[in-house]
Write a protein that holds these residues in place. Structure first.
Motif, PDB file in Angstrom:
ATOM      1  N   VAL A  23      32.562  48.576  12.003  1.00 62.63           N
ATOM      2  CA  VAL A  23      32.647  47.165  11.656  1.00 62.63           C
ATOM      3  C   VAL A  23      31.621  46.877  10.565  1.00 62.63           C
ATOM      4  CG1 VAL A  23      33.507  46.409  13.900  1.00 62.63           C
ATOM      5  CG2 VAL A  23      31.059  46.470  13.492  1.00 62.63           C
ATOM      6  N   VAL A  25      29.142  43.948   8.609  1.00 63.55           N
ATOM      7  CA  VAL A  25      28.460  42.663   8.746  1.00 63.55           C
ATOM      8  C   VAL A  25      27.959  42.268   7.366  1.00 63.55           C
ATOM      9  CG1 VAL A  25      26.560  41.401   9.820  1.00 63.55           C
ATOM     10  CG2 VAL A  25      27.751  43.197  11.110  1.00 63.55           C
ATOM     11  N   VAL A  36      23.471  39.972  14.836  1.00 65.01           N
ATOM     12  CA  VAL A  36      24.822  40.516  15.001  1.00 65.01           C
ATOM     13  C   VAL A  36      24.776  42.040  14.911  1.00 65.01           C
ATOM     14  CG1 VAL A  36      27.143  40.620  13.993  1.00 65.01           C
ATOM     15  CG2 VAL A  36      25.961  38.418  14.173  1.00 65.01           C
ATOM     16  N   LEU A  40      25.816  44.634  17.932  1.00 63.28           N
ATOM     17  CA  LEU A  40      26.879  45.628  17.726  1.00 63.28           C
ATOM     18  C   LEU A  40      26.366  47.044  17.977  1.00 63.28           C
ATOM     19  CD1 LEU A  40      28.544  44.085  14.557  1.00 63.28           C
ATOM     20  CD2 LEU A  40      29.622  44.358  16.808  1.00 63.28           C
ATOM     21  N   PHE A  96      32.301  40.901  10.273  1.00 59.02           N
ATOM     22  CA  PHE A  96      31.578  39.690  10.665  1.00 59.02           C
ATOM     23  C   PHE A  96      31.037  39.097   9.372  1.00 59.02           C
ATOM     24  CE2 PHE A  96      31.741  42.091  14.500  1.00 59.02           C
ATOM     25  CZ  PHE A  96      31.749  41.163  15.524  1.00 59.02           C
ATOM     26  N   HIS A  97      31.610  37.982   8.958  1.00 58.38           N
ATOM     27  CA  HIS A  97      31.167  37.345   7.708  1.00 58.38           C
ATOM     28  C   HIS A  97      30.045  36.373   8.032  1.00 58.38           C
ATOM     29  CE1 HIS A  97      30.872  35.632   3.845  1.00 58.38           C
ATOM     30  NE2 HIS A  97      31.589  34.560   4.091  1.00 58.38           N
ATOM     31  N   VAL A  98      28.820  36.828   7.790  1.00 62.50           N
ATOM     32  CA  VAL A  98      27.625  36.070   8.119  1.00 62.50           C
ATOM     33  C   VAL A  98      26.907  35.606   6.854  1.00 62.50           C
ATOM     34  CG1 VAL A  98      25.441  36.160   9.387  1.00 62.50           C
ATOM     35  CG2 VAL A  98      27.420  37.395  10.261  1.00 62.50           C
ATOM     36  N   VAL A 164      35.443  37.731  11.718  1.00 61.05           N
ATOM     37  CA  VAL A 164      34.716  36.686  12.434  1.00 61.05           C
ATOM     38  C   VAL A 164      33.848  35.984  11.397  1.00 61.05           C
ATOM     39  CG1 VAL A 164      33.003  36.190  14.217  1.00 61.05           C
ATOM     40  CG2 VAL A 164      34.683  38.022  14.572  1.00 61.05           C
ATOM     41  N   THR A 166      30.975  33.045  10.642  1.00 62.15           N
ATOM     42  CA  THR A 166      29.935  32.243  11.299  1.00 62.15           C
ATOM     43  C   THR A 166      29.460  31.129  10.384  1.00 62.15           C
ATOM     44  OG1 THR A 166      28.075  33.530  10.474  1.00 62.15           O
ATOM     45  CG2 THR A 166      29.101  34.282  12.522  1.00 62.15           C
TER      46      THR A 166
END
Length: 194
Positions: A23, A25, A36, A40, A96-98, A164, A166
């Protein structure tokens, strides 16, 4: 414990093991991104973290996380660089788009700015406040919107199964009443009025 995935053609249940899944991030070195990545890694995932400059000292804490040596890689990517995002997402099951732009106005200067504005008349205060907000939003919102579009498009183009998204650190850090050393959590919110 492995999770169950019903993704086989013949109807059999196939077990998925997190350590086999990669994944990504975005903004891995930031406040939210770091947590995050940590979570993970603790759950056994292989993680590819993006940063504008992976070699920057501010990302060093990521390499010290449990499991990082075996399952974490950092790569250079910027949310405004579509091709860089595609390269970062290639081979990933999830993203995960942070990453999000934040204001360059340091939190420590907010009480001073608020004090200066407080000496103005009420109408002048609001005009000055709105001008400041407009200036900040002019820089942040277009980058956040375009960056998110790039992330979604790049993820779809390379076959990422789940994204995802955030909120940003801006949701909690703009409050002059926070102590500089305060640990921010879900009860903290930015001050709408500054």
């Amino acid at each position: 414990m492995p999770s169950i995935d019903k993704a086989t053609d013949n109807g059999e249940l196939k077990q998925r093991r997190p350590e086999l899944e990669l994944v990504c991030v975005t903004g891995a070195g930031g406040f939210i991104g770091s947590w995050v990545v940590k979570e993970l890694l603790l759950r056994g995932y292989r993680v590819r973290g993006t940063a504008r400059d992976p070699a920057d000292q501010k990302n060093a804490h990521l390499l010290a996380l449990e499991g990082a040596e075996e399952r974490l890689t950092l790569c250079r990517a910027d949310v405004l660089d579509y091709d860089g995002l595609r390269a970062a997402f290639r081979g990933c099951r999830g993203v995960f788009h942070v990453a999000s732009p934040v204001s360059n106005i340091p939190v420590s200067s907010l009480p001073m700015l608020r004090s200066l504005l407080a000496i103005l008349t009420s109408a002048a205060y609001w005009v000055a406040y709105l001008v400041l907000c407009y200036a900040v939003l002019q820089d942040l919102v277009p980058v956040a919107v375009e960056g998110t579009r790039n992330v979604i498009r790049a993820a779809a183009d390379v076959g990422v199964r789940r994204v995802v998204f955030t909120s940003s650190y801006g949701a909690v850090h703009m409050d002059p009443n926070h102590r500089p050393d305060a640990v921010l959590h879900e009860t903290y919110w930015s001050d709408y009025f500054f």
